[in-house]
Design a protein around this motif. Structure first.
Motif, PDB file in Angstrom:
ATOM      1  N   CYS A  88     -30.793 -21.996  37.262  1.00 30.70           N
ATOM      2  CA  CYS A  88     -30.911 -23.301  38.301  1.00 30.70           C
ATOM      3  C   CYS A  88     -30.651 -22.821  39.826  1.00 30.70           C
ATOM      4  N   PRO A  89     -29.992 -21.512  40.360  1.00 29.47           N
ATOM      5  CA  PRO A  89     -30.375 -21.661  41.446  1.00 29.47           C
ATOM      6  C   PRO A  89     -31.702 -20.947  41.530  1.00 29.47           C
ATOM      7  N   MET A  90     -32.136 -20.036  41.123  1.00 30.92           N
ATOM      8  CA  MET A  90     -33.181 -18.788  40.937  1.00 30.92           C
ATOM      9  C   MET A  90     -34.318 -19.893  41.445  1.00 30.92           C
ATOM     10  N   SER A  91     -34.797 -21.012  40.922  1.00 32.52           N
ATOM     11  CA  SER A  91     -35.375 -21.817  40.953  1.00 32.52           C
ATOM     12  C   SER A  91     -35.206 -23.125  41.994  1.00 32.52           C
ATOM     13  N   MET A  92     -33.726 -23.374  42.528  1.00 33.84           N
ATOM     14  CA  MET A  92     -33.856 -24.218  43.177  1.00 33.84           C
ATOM     15  C   MET A  92     -34.154 -23.535  44.700  1.00 33.84           C
ATOM     16  N   THR A  93     -33.834 -22.120  44.697  1.00 28.19           N
ATOM     17  CA  THR A  93     -34.236 -20.954  45.998  1.00 28.19           C
ATOM     18  C   THR A  93     -35.948 -20.977  46.153  1.00 28.19           C
ATOM     19  N   GLU A 107     -47.107 -33.326  57.899  1.00 32.07           N
ATOM     20  CA  GLU A 107     -47.539 -35.303  56.775  1.00 32.07           C
ATOM     21  C   GLU A 107     -46.923 -34.929  56.093  1.00 32.07           C
ATOM     22  N   LEU A 108     -47.277 -33.876  54.735  1.00 32.34           N
ATOM     23  CA  LEU A 108     -47.010 -33.919  53.213  1.00 32.34           C
ATOM     24  C   LEU A 108     -45.743 -33.375  53.010  1.00 32.34           C
ATOM     25  N   GLN A 109     -44.811 -32.792  53.975  1.00 34.46           N
ATOM     26  CA  GLN A 109     -43.696 -32.469  53.805  1.00 34.46           C
ATOM     27  C   GLN A 109     -42.872 -33.288  54.037  1.00 34.46           C
ATOM     28  N   ARG A 110     -43.097 -34.546  54.478  1.00 34.54           N
ATOM     29  CA  ARG A 110     -42.017 -35.314  55.093  1.00 34.54           C
ATOM     30  C   ARG A 110     -42.337 -36.340  53.649  1.00 34.54           C
ATOM     31  N   ARG A 111     -43.174 -36.160  52.682  1.00 34.56           N
ATOM     32  CA  ARG A 111     -43.063 -37.146  51.649  1.00 34.56           C
ATOM     33  C   ARG A 111     -42.796 -36.137  50.980  1.00 34.56           C
ATOM     34  N   THR A 112     -41.990 -35.162  50.647  1.00 30.25           N
ATOM     35  CA  THR A 112     -42.477 -34.375  49.385  1.00 30.25           C
ATOM     36  C   THR A 112     -40.553 -33.734  49.263  1.00 30.25           C
ATOM     37  N   ARG A 113     -39.981 -33.872  48.218  1.00 27.99           N
ATOM     38  CA  ARG A 113     -39.085 -33.466  48.686  1.00 27.99           C
ATOM     39  C   ARG A 113     -38.664 -33.070  46.485  1.00 27.99           C
ATOM     40  N   ALA A 114     -37.664 -32.567  46.230  1.00 26.05           N
ATOM     41  CA  ALA A 114     -37.138 -31.794  45.240  1.00 26.05           C
ATOM     42  C   ALA A 114     -36.266 -32.205  44.553  1.00 26.05           C
ATOM     43  N   VAL A 115     -36.284 -33.100  43.352  1.00 26.13           N
ATOM     44  CA  VAL A 115     -35.074 -33.587  42.483  1.00 26.13           C
ATOM     45  C   VAL A 115     -34.348 -32.473  41.339  1.00 26.13           C
ATOM     46  N   PHE A 136     -28.990 -25.858  49.430  1.00 26.09           N
ATOM     47  CA  PHE A 136     -30.667 -25.836  48.961  1.00 26.09           C
ATOM     48  C   PHE A 136     -31.691 -26.572  50.507  1.00 26.09           C
ATOM     49  N   ASN A 137     -31.084 -27.762  50.207  1.00 25.53           N
ATOM     50  CA  ASN A 137     -31.823 -28.270  51.252  1.00 25.53           C
ATOM     51  C   ASN A 137     -31.486 -29.178  51.018  1.00 25.53           C
ATOM     52  N   PRO A 138     -31.016 -30.241  52.595  1.00 25.07           N
ATOM     53  CA  PRO A 138     -30.496 -31.494  52.333  1.00 25.07           C
ATOM     54  C   PRO A 138     -31.060 -32.043  52.329  1.00 25.07           C
ATOM     55  N   GLU A 139     -32.455 -32.231  52.123  1.00 23.34           N
ATOM     56  CA  GLU A 139     -33.246 -33.383  51.853  1.00 23.34           C
ATOM     57  C   GLU A 139     -33.737 -33.883  50.090  1.00 23.34           C
ATOM     58  N   PHE A 140     -32.914 -32.524  49.388  1.00 22.39           N
ATOM     59  CA  PHE A 140     -32.982 -32.410  47.951  1.00 22.39           C
ATOM     60  C   PHE A 140     -32.536 -33.130  47.312  1.00 22.39           C
ATOM     61  N   VAL A 141     -32.918 -34.329  46.145  1.00 23.94           N
ATOM     62  CA  VAL A 141     -31.368 -34.737  45.623  1.00 23.94           C
ATOM     63  C   VAL A 141     -30.792 -34.597  44.441  1.00 23.94           C
ATOM     64  N   GLY A 142     -29.535 -35.118  44.245  1.00 22.00           N
ATOM     65  CA  GLY A 142     -28.888 -34.374  42.646  1.00 22.00           C
ATOM     66  C   GLY A 142     -28.936 -35.717  42.463  1.00 22.00           C
ATOM     67  N   VAL A 143     -29.154 -35.778  40.772  1.00 22.13           N
ATOM     68  CA  VAL A 143     -28.942 -36.939  39.662  1.00 22.13           C
ATOM     69  C   VAL A 143     -27.796 -36.573  39.202  1.00 22.13           C
ATOM     70  N   THR A 144     -27.493 -36.642  38.019  1.00 19.91           N
ATOM     71  CA  THR A 144     -26.622 -37.310  37.155  1.00 19.91           C
ATOM     72  C   THR A 144     -25.887 -38.359  36.096  1.00 19.91           C
ATOM     73  N   GLY A 145     -25.391 -38.526  35.377  1.00 19.37           N
ATOM     74  CA  GLY A 145     -25.475 -40.025  34.969  1.00 19.37           C
ATOM     75  C   GLY A 145     -25.133 -40.038  33.230  1.00 19.37           C
ATOM     76  N   SER A 146     -24.990 -40.790  32.502  1.00 19.22           N
ATOM     77  CA  SER A 146     -24.248 -40.784  31.101  1.00 19.22           C
ATOM     78  C   SER A 146     -25.303 -39.850  30.147  1.00 19.22           C
ATOM     79  N   ALA A 147     -24.272 -39.234  29.584  1.00 22.85           N
ATOM     80  CA  ALA A 147     -25.010 -37.784  28.356  1.00 22.85           C
ATOM     81  C   ALA A 147     -26.611 -38.446  28.226  1.00 22.85           C
ATOM     82  N   GLU A 148     -25.852 -39.698  27.414  1.00 22.60           N
ATOM     83  CA  GLU A 148     -27.207 -40.719  26.679  1.00 22.60           C
ATOM     84  C   GLU A 148     -28.054 -40.671  27.775  1.00 22.60           C
ATOM     85  N   GLU A 149     -28.269 -41.307  29.144  1.00 22.85           N
ATOM     86  CA  GLU A 149     -29.450 -41.526  29.471  1.00 22.85           C
ATOM     87  C   GLU A 149     -30.426 -40.205  29.849  1.00 22.85           C
TER      88      GLU A 149
END
Ligand code: NI
Length: 216
Positions: A88-93, A107-115, A136-149
């Motif tokens: 995970c750290p390697m992939s995020m890097t 223009e493309l960079q502005r419309r791109t991010r990692a989740v 890694f990058n303040p523009e990136f998004v972290g996502v979690t939730g219920s185990a089922e979802e």
């Protein structure tokens, strides 16, 4: 001698049909030619974009994160867990470096991010994800939730993961997970995936070609 009106009409119809056919052929061949540009990429481009079933997760700010949040920009989506010692750290890097390579296309960079989608919601709270992803990058998004979802979303995308039982009294446990990086288009559809990516320049280059050819 003047041709009869009906023959003139028939001639016009044929001309219109031929023009239509030529236009269609040009469009079709143009598409084939465009897709040829995607030959030889390290990415696997899906023959057809893949629409996701609705889902409801939570982002690193504690806000709802649904399929709608995947629309409006290109998203590199990666499934993992913040306690991961290596992949995970390697992939995020790698994603952060690839993102920086997009500086040549602001223009493309502005419309791109990692989740980053956690497959370990037990430990990965939104706060934990905020620190991890933000590192890694303040523009990136972290996502979690219920185990089922999370499982439901991962299954749809054919992302494998497995949470192991703790091996000792520490309560620490290991999580196996796919290292695939998925690419979701601005319409929220999975469009390509990268497996075994390791070079940010290649990743960014492939992405730019895909965005140019298949982006709307
Ligand atoms: Ni990992």
């Amino acid at each position: 001698m003047r041709p009869r009106p009906s023959r003139t009409l028939a001639f016009k119809v044929v001309v219109v049909l031929l023009a239509g056919l030529m236009f269609y052929m040009g469009y079709y061949l143009g598409n084939v030619y465009q897709r040829d540009k995607l030959e030889g990429l390290s990415a696997t481009v899906l023959p057809e974009p893949w629409t996701l079933e609705p889902f409801e997760l939570v982002d690193h700010r504690g806000e709802p994160f649904t399929g709608e949040n995947l629309k409006g920009q290109w998203d590199f989506v990666f499934f993992g867990f913040t306690h991961c010692p290596d992949v995970c750290p390697m992939s995020m890097t790698l994603l952060a470096q690839a993102y920086n390579r997009l500086a040549e296309r602001p223009e493309l960079q502005r419309r791109t991010r990692a989740v980053f989608v956690s497959v370990d919601p037990e430990r990965d709270t939104p706060e934990k994800l905020r620190d991890f992803v933000g590192y890694f990058n303040p523009e990136f998004v972290g996502v979690t939730g219920s185990a089922e979802e999370i499982k439901r979303v991962a299954d749809q995308l054919h992302i494998y993961y497995q949470i192991h039982e703790p091996v000792d009294g520490s309560g620490d446990y290991a999580v196996d997970h796919s290292a695939a990086i998925l690419l979701v288009d601005p319409e929220g559809r999975m469009i390509a995936l990268f497996t075994g990516a390791s070079d940010p320049t290649v990743l960014a280059g492939d992405f730019m070609k895909i965005a140019d050819v298949l982006g709307s």
